[in-house]
Enzyme design. Sequence first.
Site, PDB file in Angstrom:
ATOM      1  N   GLU A 187       0.848  -1.206   0.000  1.00  0.00           N
ATOM      2  CA  GLU A 187       0.000   0.000   0.000  1.00  0.00           C
ATOM      3  C   GLU A 187       0.879   1.249   0.000  1.00  0.00           C
ATOM      4  O   GLU A 187       2.009   1.215   0.486  1.00  0.00           O
ATOM      5  CB  GLU A 187      -0.868   0.022   1.260  1.00  0.00           C
ATOM      6  CG  GLU A 187      -2.301  -0.423   1.053  1.00  0.00           C
ATOM      7  CD  GLU A 187      -3.189   0.629   0.382  1.00  0.00           C
ATOM      8  OE1 GLU A 187      -2.670   1.479  -0.373  1.00  0.00           O
ATOM      9  OE2 GLU A 187      -4.411   0.599   0.612  1.00  0.00           O
TER      10      GLU A 187
ATOM     11  N   ASP B 255      -3.654   5.583   6.766  1.00  0.00           N
ATOM     12  CA  ASP B 255      -4.128   6.833   7.361  1.00  0.00           C
ATOM     13  C   ASP B 255      -4.968   6.438   8.582  1.00  0.00           C
ATOM     14  O   ASP B 255      -4.427   6.180   9.648  1.00  0.00           O
ATOM     15  CB  ASP B 255      -4.963   7.528   6.270  1.00  0.00           C
ATOM     16  CG  ASP B 255      -5.168   8.998   6.487  1.00  0.00           C
ATOM     17  OD1 ASP B 255      -5.365   9.397   7.630  1.00  0.00           O
ATOM     18  OD2 ASP B 255      -5.152   9.747   5.504  1.00  0.00           O
TER      19      ASP B 255
ATOM     20  N   VAL C 182      -0.468  14.672   1.685  1.00  0.00           N
ATOM     21  CA  VAL C 182       0.672  14.449   0.793  1.00  0.00           C
ATOM     22  C   VAL C 182       0.234  13.921  -0.563  1.00  0.00           C
ATOM     23  O   VAL C 182      -0.755  13.189  -0.668  1.00  0.00           O
ATOM     24  CB  VAL C 182       1.703  13.478   1.415  1.00  0.00           C
ATOM     25  CG1 VAL C 182       2.538  14.173   2.472  1.00  0.00           C
ATOM     26  CG2 VAL C 182       1.034  12.237   1.974  1.00  0.00           C
TER      27      VAL C 182
ATOM     28  N   ARG D 205      -0.190  12.160  -9.224  1.00  0.00           N
ATOM     29  CA  ARG D 205       0.366  10.815  -9.034  1.00  0.00           C
ATOM     30  C   ARG D 205       1.746  10.708  -9.685  1.00  0.00           C
ATOM     31  O   ARG D 205       2.589   9.918  -9.247  1.00  0.00           O
ATOM     32  CB  ARG D 205      -0.564   9.755  -9.639  1.00  0.00           C
ATOM     33  CG  ARG D 205      -1.891   9.595  -8.905  1.00  0.00           C
ATOM     34  CD  ARG D 205      -2.545   8.273  -9.313  1.00  0.00           C
ATOM     35  NE  ARG D 205      -3.971   8.240  -9.015  1.00  0.00           N
ATOM     36  CZ  ARG D 205      -4.497   7.891  -7.839  1.00  0.00           C
ATOM     37  NH1 ARG D 205      -3.707   7.573  -6.841  1.00  0.00           N
ATOM     38  NH2 ARG D 205      -5.802   7.864  -7.660  1.00  0.00           N
TER      39      ARG D 205
HETATM   40  C1  PRP Z   1      -5.707   5.744  -0.088  1.00  0.00           C
HETATM   41  C2  PRP Z   1      -4.595   4.738   0.151  1.00  0.00           C
HETATM   42  C3  PRP Z   1      -5.248   3.716   1.026  1.00  0.00           C
HETATM   43  C4  PRP Z   1      -6.248   4.525   1.814  1.00  0.00           C
HETATM   44  C5  PRP Z   1      -5.706   4.797   3.183  1.00  0.00           C
HETATM   45  O1  PRP Z   1      -6.481   5.292  -1.156  1.00  0.00           O
HETATM   46  O2  PRP Z   1      -4.125   4.177  -1.057  1.00  0.00           O
HETATM   47  O3  PRP Z   1      -5.894   2.722   0.268  1.00  0.00           O
HETATM   48  O4  PRP Z   1      -6.452   5.771   1.125  1.00  0.00           O
HETATM   49  O5  PRP Z   1      -6.635   5.463   3.969  1.00  0.00           O
HETATM   50  P1  PRP Z   1      -7.226   4.873   5.309  1.00  0.00           P
HETATM   51  O6  PRP Z   1      -6.085   4.285   6.116  1.00  0.00           O
HETATM   52  O7  PRP Z   1      -7.828   6.090   5.985  1.00  0.00           O
HETATM   53  O8  PRP Z   1      -8.264   3.870   4.973  1.00  0.00           O
HETATM   54  P2  PRP Z   1      -7.470   6.233  -1.983  1.00  0.00           P
HETATM   55  O9  PRP Z   1      -8.870   6.026  -1.472  1.00  0.00           O
HETATM   56  O10 PRP Z   1      -6.951   7.633  -1.980  1.00  0.00           O
HETATM   57  O11 PRP Z   1      -7.435   5.604  -3.433  1.00  0.00           O
HETATM   58  P3  PRP Z   1      -6.224   5.515  -4.492  1.00  0.00           P
HETATM   59  O12 PRP Z   1      -5.192   4.575  -3.908  1.00  0.00           O
HETATM   60  O13 PRP Z   1      -6.881   4.948  -5.704  1.00  0.00           O
HETATM   61  O14 PRP Z   1      -5.680   6.904  -4.685  1.00  0.00           O
END
Ligand code: PRP
Length: 185
Positions: A100, A104, A154, A166
């Site tokens: 990943e 967050d 970020v 990206r």
């Molecule tokens: C981001 C990241 C994780 C998630 C983390 O994905 O890639 O999957 O958020 O957040 P959390 O710990 O609060 O659940 P995003 O939804 O931005 O999608 P992407 O990877 O397609 O940009």
Amino acid sequence: MEPSLEYDEINYNDLKHRVKMLAQKIVEDIPEGEIPLMVCVLKGAFVFFADLTRDMGDVMIETEFMSVSSYGDEQTSSGVVEITQDIGVNIAGRHVILVEDIVDTGLTLNYLRDILLRREPASLRICVLLDKVAAREVEVPIDYIGFEIENVFVVGYGLDYAGHYRNHPWISVLKESAYKDTESE
Ligand code: PRP
């Protein structure tokens, strides 16, 4: 620097160096004679995954990709995660390494971990480039962490804001003014 970016959080050299170290550690931990299945969580992890797997050298690995989308707004995830593209192989009995870009709240990884463990892999390790420790809502065991970062927005190196940045080559902090207008809409 692009006017919407505030400052560099992690520069290109530090990223490259750390990713190499993570790759070495992952390789050291591969059980003798096993071919691990490296799983990239799209979209955010695609740049990290490409560098990480290439830094593993000639070690035999297999790669798979899954897409998830979490219901929530641009800044927060709700924890309700939908798998929009699943892994194409059976992971039962395999040594799986989930990759990943960022953890967050931990809600997404927690959900993914539960889903994958139910498929009975021989082992499941989690590798995350960025750990926003202060934002954590649920604990998730993470085996490999690139960097701990502050609770800032970020972008770059695969991470986006509204689909952009990206391709920015390293990790930078987005100016608040770039997203706070849309927050109030
Ligand atoms: C981001 C990241 C994780 C998630 C983390 O994905 O890639 O999957 O958020 O957040 P959390 O710990 O609060 O659940 P995003 O939804 O931005 O999608 P992407 O990877 O397609 O940009």
